[in-house]
Design an enzyme around this catalytic site. Structure first.
Site, PDB file in Angstrom:
ATOM      1  N   GLY A 222       8.859 -39.997 -18.571  1.00 55.17           N
ATOM      2  CA  GLY A 222       9.172 -39.473 -17.245  1.00 55.17           C
ATOM      3  C   GLY A 222       8.672 -40.380 -16.144  1.00 55.17           C
ATOM      4  O   GLY A 222       7.956 -41.356 -16.400  1.00 55.17           O
ATOM      5  N   PRO A 223       9.023 -40.081 -14.897  1.00 48.19           N
ATOM      6  CA  PRO A 223       8.591 -40.888 -13.756  1.00 48.19           C
ATOM      7  C   PRO A 223       7.075 -40.806 -13.559  1.00 48.19           C
ATOM      8  O   PRO A 223       6.414 -39.900 -14.097  1.00 48.19           O
ATOM      9  CB  PRO A 223       9.332 -40.262 -12.564  1.00 48.19           C
ATOM     10  CG  PRO A 223      10.395 -39.409 -13.165  1.00 48.19           C
ATOM     11  CD  PRO A 223       9.890 -38.978 -14.494  1.00 48.19           C
ATOM     12  N   PRO A 224       6.499 -41.719 -12.794  1.00 47.12           N
ATOM     13  CA  PRO A 224       5.061 -41.646 -12.510  1.00 47.12           C
ATOM     14  C   PRO A 224       4.708 -40.379 -11.732  1.00 47.12           C
ATOM     15  O   PRO A 224       5.470 -39.921 -10.882  1.00 47.12           O
ATOM     16  CB  PRO A 224       4.811 -42.896 -11.654  1.00 47.12           C
ATOM     17  CG  PRO A 224       5.952 -43.809 -11.932  1.00 47.12           C
ATOM     18  CD  PRO A 224       7.121 -42.938 -12.224  1.00 47.12           C
ATOM     19  N   GLY A 225       3.555 -39.804 -12.056  1.00 43.55           N
ATOM     20  CA  GLY A 225       3.052 -38.661 -11.303  1.00 43.55           C
ATOM     21  C   GLY A 225       3.568 -37.317 -11.744  1.00 43.55           C
ATOM     22  O   GLY A 225       3.306 -36.303 -11.084  1.00 43.55           O
ATOM     23  N   THR A 226       4.311 -37.248 -12.862  1.00 44.41           N
ATOM     24  CA  THR A 226       4.880 -35.964 -13.288  1.00 44.41           C
ATOM     25  C   THR A 226       3.946 -35.193 -14.215  1.00 44.41           C
ATOM     26  O   THR A 226       4.272 -34.066 -14.605  1.00 44.41           O
ATOM     27  CB  THR A 226       6.236 -36.182 -13.998  1.00 44.41           C
ATOM     28  OG1 THR A 226       6.082 -37.187 -15.002  1.00 44.41           O
ATOM     29  CG2 THR A 226       7.287 -36.618 -13.004  1.00 44.41           C
ATOM     30  N   LYS A 228       2.198 -36.499 -17.289  1.00 45.90           N
ATOM     31  CA  LYS A 228       2.242 -36.810 -18.726  1.00 45.90           C
ATOM     32  C   LYS A 228       0.844 -36.796 -19.331  1.00 45.90           C
ATOM     33  O   LYS A 228       0.605 -36.219 -20.389  1.00 45.90           O
ATOM     34  CB  LYS A 228       2.918 -38.163 -18.942  1.00 45.90           C
ATOM     35  CG  LYS A 228       4.368 -38.201 -18.477  1.00 45.90           C
ATOM     36  CD  LYS A 228       5.026 -39.524 -18.760  1.00 45.90           C
ATOM     37  CE  LYS A 228       4.499 -40.631 -17.887  1.00 45.90           C
ATOM     38  NZ  LYS A 228       4.815 -40.450 -16.466  1.00 45.90           N
ATOM     39  N   HIS A 443      19.864 -41.679  18.600  1.00 42.27           N
ATOM     40  CA  HIS A 443      20.042 -42.058  17.199  1.00 42.27           C
ATOM     41  C   HIS A 443      19.788 -40.865  16.274  1.00 42.27           C
ATOM     42  O   HIS A 443      20.619 -40.537  15.412  1.00 42.27           O
ATOM     43  CB  HIS A 443      19.082 -43.209  16.864  1.00 42.27           C
ATOM     44  CG  HIS A 443      19.193 -43.725  15.463  1.00 42.27           C
ATOM     45  ND1 HIS A 443      19.803 -44.913  15.155  1.00 42.27           N
ATOM     46  CD2 HIS A 443      18.782 -43.208  14.267  1.00 42.27           C
ATOM     47  CE1 HIS A 443      19.761 -45.107  13.845  1.00 42.27           C
ATOM     48  NE2 HIS A 443      19.131 -44.084  13.289  1.00 42.27           N
ATOM     49  N   GLU A 444      18.662 -40.209  16.445  1.00 46.74           N
ATOM     50  CA  GLU A 444      18.330 -39.075  15.572  1.00 46.74           C
ATOM     51  C   GLU A 444      19.241 -37.878  15.834  1.00 46.74           C
ATOM     52  O   GLU A 444      19.606 -37.150  14.900  1.00 46.74           O
ATOM     53  CB  GLU A 444      16.865 -38.669  15.771  1.00 46.74           C
ATOM     54  CG  GLU A 444      15.849 -39.756  15.418  1.00 46.74           C
ATOM     55  CD  GLU A 444      15.980 -40.242  13.991  1.00 46.74           C
ATOM     56  OE1 GLU A 444      16.451 -39.468  13.121  1.00 46.74           O
ATOM     57  OE2 GLU A 444      15.635 -41.401  13.719  1.00 46.74           O
ATOM     58  N   HIS A 447      22.440 -38.371  13.861  1.00 42.25           N
ATOM     59  CA  HIS A 447      22.298 -37.937  12.466  1.00 42.25           C
ATOM     60  C   HIS A 447      22.451 -36.422  12.356  1.00 42.25           C
ATOM     61  O   HIS A 447      23.175 -35.905  11.489  1.00 42.25           O
ATOM     62  CB  HIS A 447      20.908 -38.329  11.932  1.00 42.25           C
ATOM     63  CG  HIS A 447      20.751 -39.783  11.611  1.00 42.25           C
ATOM     64  ND1 HIS A 447      21.626 -40.463  10.796  1.00 42.25           N
ATOM     65  CD2 HIS A 447      19.798 -40.682  11.986  1.00 42.25           C
ATOM     66  CE1 HIS A 447      21.225 -41.728  10.683  1.00 42.25           C
ATOM     67  NE2 HIS A 447      20.122 -41.878  11.408  1.00 42.25           N
TER      68      HIS A 447
END
Length: 635
Positions: A222-226, A228, A443-444, A447
Site C-alpha cells: 500500500g501507499p506510505p502512511g496507511t 502497514k 482567479h479563485e 474556479h
C-alpha cells in the site's frame, strides 16, 4: 580472496603496527635507565688515573679473576666500570688505601641486569602484543556483537569477525507492542485477512486437526502512511507472541555474505522463540527482482537467495509467520511472491470516507475536544488522505489550540489544520499588492463559478486568497457529498474545465497580455488528467480503447510513461492539447455567461480574503437580476 578477507588482513597489519609503536615508545623510555646500570669497560691506565683523581669510590675483585670492577660517584651519578689487571706487584693495594677507596673481595651479582635486559628485549614485545590484542578484541565485540566466528592470534585473542553475522533484529513481546486491532481503523479487509493468522498462532491445534497449515508469509502492500507497520504490530499484539522487527535495508551490507549471515541469524532466533512473527519493513530494499544487468548487486542477490531458502526451509507448524511491507510490489522478485513464501498479498489502501472518520475518532480520543466537534465534515474534506495524514491533522489542531491559549480543540482548529496539511501554514511575510490581490481573487472565483455551474460537481466549501507556505497564493476547496470510486468521461472533462477556470477569469477580466504564473499548478493537473484519459482510460475518440502508457510506482505517485511509437506519441500530445483547450473554452463560456457574478464575488472575496461555501452560494444564487446562467451549447 574476497573483500572480507582483505579487511581482516588490513586490521591485522594495523594491530601489528600499533604493537610496534607502543614497544618503541616504551623501550625508548626504559632503555636509557638500563644502559646507565650496565658496566662500562675502560683501560687499566685510565683506572689508575681515576684513582689518582680520587674519583674511584669502591673496587670489587674476585680471587682468580683477571677482571677488576670499580665504581665512581654515588647516587644517581654512580657508574660501574671494569678493567683488566696487569699485575699485583705495582703497589695497587697501598695506592687504593692512600686514596680512601673501599676494597671488597666479592663483586655484586649482575645477573639481574642481564635478566632485565632479556625481558625488555623479548618479553616486553610479547606482553604488549597480547595486551593490545585483548583490548582490540573487546572493542570489536562491542562494536559488532559477541557472536560470529573469530580469528585469534596469540593469547590475547585478537577477534576478527565477531558479530559480523548478527542480525540486530529488534524483539518485542506481543503484549508489549501496545497495539491491537482496536487501534487500527479504516482497514477492515486487511484486518479480516490477518485475523486468520492470529487465530492460528493462538490455536494451532484446531488447524492441524483438519490438515490446514498456517500461511508462511503475508505481504502488506500500500501507499506510505496507511498503517502497514501498525497492522503487523497489531497482529503480534492480538496473538500475544514475540514480534521481531527489522528493516530490509539492514540486510544489505558492503561485503558479500554478511547479509545472508544476518538472514540466517534472524530465522535462527525466530525458530527458538516460535510461535512468533517476523516483520521485514520495506522488503523491496533486499527483495528486488534479480537480473543480469551490469549494475546488479551480488551482496543483495545473495541475501535474497538466503531469504528465499530460509522461507522454504522453516517448519511453519511451529507458528513462524513472516510479514513484510512494501510500497513497490512491482519491483519484487517473482520467486519471493510465489505461494509457499508469501502466500497472501494484503492491500492496505488509502481509507475511504467511513475509514477516514473512524481513524479521526481513534486519534481524537487522545486529544481533549469540545463536545460539538463534527469529524464527518473533516473526513469529507480530506479525500485521498492516509492514516498518517489524518493523525497529523488531529495533532496540528491540538497544537493550534495550545498556541491560542485554549485547553480544548475546536472545530475551527480542525478546519485550519486541514488547510495546513493541504497547503501549508499562512505565510505572513508575503503581502500582496492590491492589484495582485485582485488578480488572485478573480482567479479563485473563476474556479469556484465553473465548479458550481457543472452538474454533479462537488460543491465549493471554501475560497481563500491568503498566501500559504506551499507557494499557493490562494485555493478553492471542493468537498464531495458522497464517496465516488468511478470517474466518467464527462466528470473528467469537467475537472479539466474547473482547473482552467482560474486562467479563463484572468483572460476575461484583464486581457490576454495579463496572464499570470498563478495557473502553473492548474495547467499541470489539467494536462495530467487529459493525458490519462488518452493513454490509460480509453476516453479519446481518436485512439479508442488502447493503452498507450504504463503506470509506474502506483503507490508512490510515479505517474505513467508512454509505450507507443514516436509518431503515435506526437498524436497523443495533439489529443491532450485538444482536450485541455476544450476545457479552457468551456470555462471561458461559463464565466462569460456569469460575468456580473464573477465581479461581485471577486470583489467580496478581495475584501474578506476568505469566504465559506455557503457565502459563495448565497451570492451566486441570489436573484438580483443576474441569476447564474449556464453557457449556451456550441453549434
Amino acid at each position: 580472496m574476497d573483500m572480507n578477507e582483505n579487511k581482516r588482513r588490513r586490521s591485522m597489519l594495523l594491530y601489528i603496527l600499533i604493537a610496534v609503536v607502543v614497544y618503541l615508545a616504551v623501550s625508548q623510555t626504559m632503555y636509557p635507565a638500563l644502559t646507565n646500570s650496565q658496566t662500562k669497560e675502560v683501560s687499566y691506565s685510565d683506572f689508575l688515573t681515576m684513582v689518582d683523581k680520587n674519583e674511584v669510590t669502591q673496587v670489587q675483585k674476585t680471587q682468580g679473576d683477571a677482571q677488576l670492577y670499580f665504581t665512581t660517584g654515588s647516587g644517581d651519578s654512580q657508574q660501574k666500570y671494569s678493567t683488566v689487571i696487569f699485575g699485583t706487584g705495582d703497589g695497587l693495594n697501598e695506592k687504593l688505601e692512600d686514596h680512601g677507596v673501599q676494597m671488597v673481595g666479592k663483586i655484586a651479582d649482575t645477573s639481574g641486569d642481564m635478566w632485565f635486559y632479556l625481558l625488555l628485549s623479548y618479553g616486553l614485545p610479547i606482553v604488549i602484543f597480547l595486551l593490545i590484542g585483548w583490548w582490540f578484541n573487546r572493542r570489536m565485540k562491542k562494536a559488532m556483537g559477541d557472536d560470529g566466528p573469530s580469528m585469534n592470534f596469540g593469547g590475547g585473542g585478537f577477534g576478527m569477525g565477531g558479530g559480523l553475522g548478527k542480525s540486530n533484529v529488534k524483539e518485542v513481546k506481543g503484549e508489549e507492542t501496545g497495539v491491537t486491532f482496536k487501534d487500527v481503523a479504516g482497514q477492515d479487509e486487511a484486518k479480516e485477512s490477518l485475523q486468520e493468522i492470529v487465530s492460528f498462532l493462538k490455536k494451532p491445534d484446531k488447524y492441524n486437526e483438519i490438515g490446514a497449515r498456517c500461511p508462511r508469509g503475508a505481504l502488506l502492500v500500500g501507499p506510505p502512511g496507511t498503517g502497514k507497520t501498525l497492522m503487523a504490530k497489531a497482529v503480534a499484539g492480538e496473538a500475544g507472541v514475540p514480534f521481531f522487527q527489522i528493516a530490509g535495508s539492514e540486510f544489505v551490507e558492503m561485503f558479500v555474505g554478511r547479509g545472508a549471515a544476518k538472514v540466517r541469524d534472524l530465522f535462527k532466533q525466530a525458530n527458538e522463540k516460535a510461535p512468533c512473527i517476523v516483520f521485514i519493513d520495506e522488503i523491496d530494499a533486499v527483495g528486488k527482482r534479480r537480473d543480469s544487468s551490469l549494475n546488479s548487486n551480488d551482496e543483495r542477490e545473495q541475501t535474497l537467495n538466503q531469504l528465499l531458502s530460509e522461507m522454504d526451509g522453516f517448519d511453519n507448524h511451529k507458528g513462524i509467520v513472516v510479514l513484510a511491507a512494501t510500497n513497490r510490489p512491482e519491483s519484487l522478485d517473482p520467486a519471493l511472491l510465489r505461494p509457499g513464501r508469501f502466500d497472501r498479498r494484503i492491500p492496505v489502501e488509502l481509507p475511504d470516507l467511513a475509514g477516514r472518520e473512524a481513524i479521526l475518532k481513534i486519534h481524537a480520543n487522545d486529544v481533549k475536544m469540545e463536545g460539538s466537534i463534527d469529524l464527518s465534515g473533516i473526513a469529507k474534506s480530506t479525500p485521498g488522505a492516509s492514516g498518517a495524514d489524518l493523525a497529523n491533522i488531529i495533532n496540528e489542531a491540538a497544537l493550534r489550540a495550545v498556541r491560542f491559549g485554549r485547553n480544548r480543540v475546536t472545530q475551527e482548529d480542525l478546519a485550519e489544520s486541514v488547510d495546513v496539511v493541504i497547503a501549508g501554514e499562512k505565510k505572513k511575510s508575503t503581502v500582496l499588492s492590491e492589484h495582485e490581490k485582485e488578480i488572485v481573487a478573480y482567479h479563485e472565483t473563476g474556479h469556484a463559478i465553473v465548479a458550481a455551474m457543472q452538474k454533479g460537481s462537488a460543491p465549493v466549501s471554501k475560497i481563500t486568497i491568503v498566501p500559504r507556505t506551499s507557494g499557493a497564493l490562494g485555493f478553492t476547496m471542493q468537498v464531495e457529498e458522497d464517496e465516488h470510486f468511478l470517474t466518467t468521461r464527462t466528470e473528467a472533462k469537467n475537472k479539466i474545465a474547473v482547473l482552467c477556470g482560474g486562467r479563463a477569469a484572468e483572460e476575461l477580466i484583464f486581457g490576454e497580455d495579463e496572464k499570470t504564473t498563478g495557473a502553473s499548478n492548474d495547467i499541470e493537473k489539467a494536462t495530467g488528467i487529459a493525458r490519462a484519459m488518452v493513454t490509460q482510460y480509453g476516453m479519446s475518440d481518436k485512439f479508442g480503447m488502447v493503452a498507450l502508457g504504463q503506470q509506474r510506482n502506483r503507490y508512490l505517485g510515479g505517474g505513467s510513461e508512454l509505450t507507443c511509437s514516436e509518431g503515435t506519441a506526437q498524436e497523443v500530445d495533439a489529443e491532450v492539447r485538444r482536450l485541455v483547450e476544450e476545457g479552457h473554452q468551456q470555462a471561458l463560456d461559463t464565466l462569460r455567461a456569469n460575468r456580473f457574478k464573477l465581479h461581485e464575488i471577486a470583489h467580496y472575496l478581495q475584501k474578506k480574503e476568505t469566504i465559506t461555501g455557503d457565502e459563495f452560494m448565497n451570492i451566486l444564487t441570489r436573484d438580483d437580476g443576474f441569476a447564474p446562467q449556464m453557457p449556451k451549447p456550441q453549434q
